[in-house]
Design an enzyme around this catalytic site. Sequence first.
Site, PDB file in Angstrom:
ATOM      1  N   ASN A 199       0.880  -1.175   0.000  1.00 34.41           N
ATOM      2  CA  ASN A 199       0.000   0.000   0.000  1.00 34.41           C
ATOM      3  C   ASN A 199       0.919   1.226   0.000  1.00 34.41           C
ATOM      4  O   ASN A 199       1.471   1.580   1.029  1.00 34.41           O
ATOM      5  CB  ASN A 199      -0.888  -0.012   1.252  1.00 34.41           C
ATOM      6  CG  ASN A 199      -1.722   1.263   1.365  1.00 34.41           C
ATOM      7  OD1 ASN A 199      -1.821   2.028   0.398  1.00 34.41           O
ATOM      8  ND2 ASN A 199      -2.314   1.485   2.526  1.00 34.41           N
ATOM      9  N   LYS A 224       0.097   4.202  -0.379  1.00 31.38           N
ATOM     10  CA  LYS A 224      -0.589   5.405   0.130  1.00 31.38           C
ATOM     11  C   LYS A 224      -0.378   6.583  -0.831  1.00 31.38           C
ATOM     12  O   LYS A 224      -0.320   6.364  -2.036  1.00 31.38           O
ATOM     13  CB  LYS A 224      -0.118   5.724   1.546  1.00 31.38           C
ATOM     14  CG  LYS A 224      -0.155   4.508   2.461  1.00 31.38           C
ATOM     15  CD  LYS A 224      -0.005   4.848   3.904  1.00 31.38           C
ATOM     16  CE  LYS A 224       0.089   3.555   4.709  1.00 31.38           C
ATOM     17  NZ  LYS A 224      -0.099   3.762   6.127  1.00 31.38           N
ATOM     18  N   GLU A 257      -7.090   4.860   7.569  1.00 35.08           N
ATOM     19  CA  GLU A 257      -6.863   6.277   7.230  1.00 35.08           C
ATOM     20  C   GLU A 257      -8.070   6.863   6.500  1.00 35.08           C
ATOM     21  O   GLU A 257      -8.397   8.036   6.662  1.00 35.08           O
ATOM     22  CB  GLU A 257      -5.572   6.410   6.392  1.00 35.08           C
ATOM     23  CG  GLU A 257      -4.337   6.165   7.260  1.00 35.08           C
ATOM     24  CD  GLU A 257      -3.126   5.637   6.522  1.00 35.08           C
ATOM     25  OE1 GLU A 257      -3.089   5.685   5.280  1.00 35.08           O
ATOM     26  OE2 GLU A 257      -2.200   5.160   7.209  1.00 35.08           O
ATOM     27  N   GLY A 292       2.079   2.255  10.718  1.00 35.64           N
ATOM     28  CA  GLY A 292       3.044   3.345  10.558  1.00 35.64           C
ATOM     29  C   GLY A 292       3.718   3.766  11.847  1.00 35.64           C
ATOM     30  O   GLY A 292       4.367   4.819  11.896  1.00 35.64           O
ATOM     31  N   SER A 341       3.078  -2.173  10.375  1.00 30.18           N
ATOM     32  CA  SER A 341       4.539  -2.196  10.540  1.00 30.18           C
ATOM     33  C   SER A 341       5.152  -3.562  10.231  1.00 30.18           C
ATOM     34  O   SER A 341       6.143  -3.960  10.846  1.00 30.18           O
ATOM     35  CB  SER A 341       4.931  -1.726  11.943  1.00 30.18           C
ATOM     36  OG  SER A 341       4.485  -0.388  12.143  1.00 30.18           O
TER      37      SER A 341
HETATM   38  C1  PEP Z   1      -1.029   0.176   5.979  1.00 31.58           C
HETATM   39  O1  PEP Z   1      -1.103   1.362   5.723  1.00 31.58           O
HETATM   40  O2  PEP Z   1      -1.914  -0.578   5.571  1.00 31.58           O
HETATM   41  C2  PEP Z   1       0.095  -0.296   6.776  1.00 31.58           C
HETATM   42  C3  PEP Z   1       0.045  -1.497   7.273  1.00 31.58           C
HETATM   43  O3  PEP Z   1       1.127   0.589   6.970  1.00 31.58           O
HETATM   44  P1  PEP Z   1       2.530   0.279   7.682  1.00 31.58           P
HETATM   45  O4  PEP Z   1       3.054  -1.014   7.092  1.00 31.58           O
HETATM   46  O5  PEP Z   1       3.391   1.439   7.356  1.00 31.58           O
HETATM   47  O6  PEP Z   1       2.265   0.129   9.135  1.00 31.58           O
END
Ligand code: PEP
Length: 256
Positions: A13, A15, A101, A177, A217
């Site tokens: 993803n 984003k 989000e 995140g 993460s």
């Molecule tokens: C996400 O946005 O779906 C996500 C899991 O982000 P991150 O891996 O940065 O925690």
Amino acid sequence: MNRKYRKTVIAANWKMNKDADETKACAEEIKSLVGRVRWCDIVVCVPSVDIAAAVKAFRDCRISVGAQNVFYEPSGAYTGEVSVPMLKSLGVKYVIVGHSERRKYFGETDEDVSKKVRAVLEGGMSPIVCVGEELAQRQAGVEQEIVAAQVKLALQGVEPANLRRVIIAYEPIWAIGTGLTATPEEANRMGEHIRTVIRKMYGARVARSVTIQYGGSMNENNAAELLAQPDVDGGLIGGASLDAKKFAAIVEAANQ
Ligand code: PEP
């Protein structure tokens, strides 16, 4: 992972990151690093404006392109929105629905999520449905109820035959995140719980066919341990997926 009954899916993803040139460059790097992948499907979810560039770049390999959002109406006066037929015509195969989000910054409700899930399925694509609890909800010990309610509402009105194309991404909000990750046991426990919710709605045969990812993460260092859990059938990866080398290492961990 349990490859006997369901697909392992590793999804990036990105984003709101990378323009068209950066998309092309990163896609080329991912292609060069990801070898022959036999055991998992790979998806890269890019911003809508980069979909055409991503589809072109991944044309000659088995990596699919996903969108990060969609609107449920097929067309009309909805300024700024993008529909299922539009995504489909570009070659999109997966759509992230209900990311935390979107719920937090754009007011997306469980009802919106449910309409989007059905629209994506009717359009022949696969929704990656995000569910997950906030930190305060976990601290209060209500995470299972919260996630169960999100899953039930998201799947409202979905035909059993379409469940095979649904991916649920369990993403504890406190882990997105932040660098904090659910332990493999916590991720597996929630995966198992989500499968139980689906079993009660659709029966055992359908429930065991559904891919349940973990997201929050996940990175090149913790992926193998998370993916070793029987009810963690892949990952939805934000930050680490922006770096082709890290993303390829996660794919490698899923391909063992
Ligand atoms: C996400 O946005 O779906 C996500 C899991 O982000 P991150 O891996 O940065 O925690």
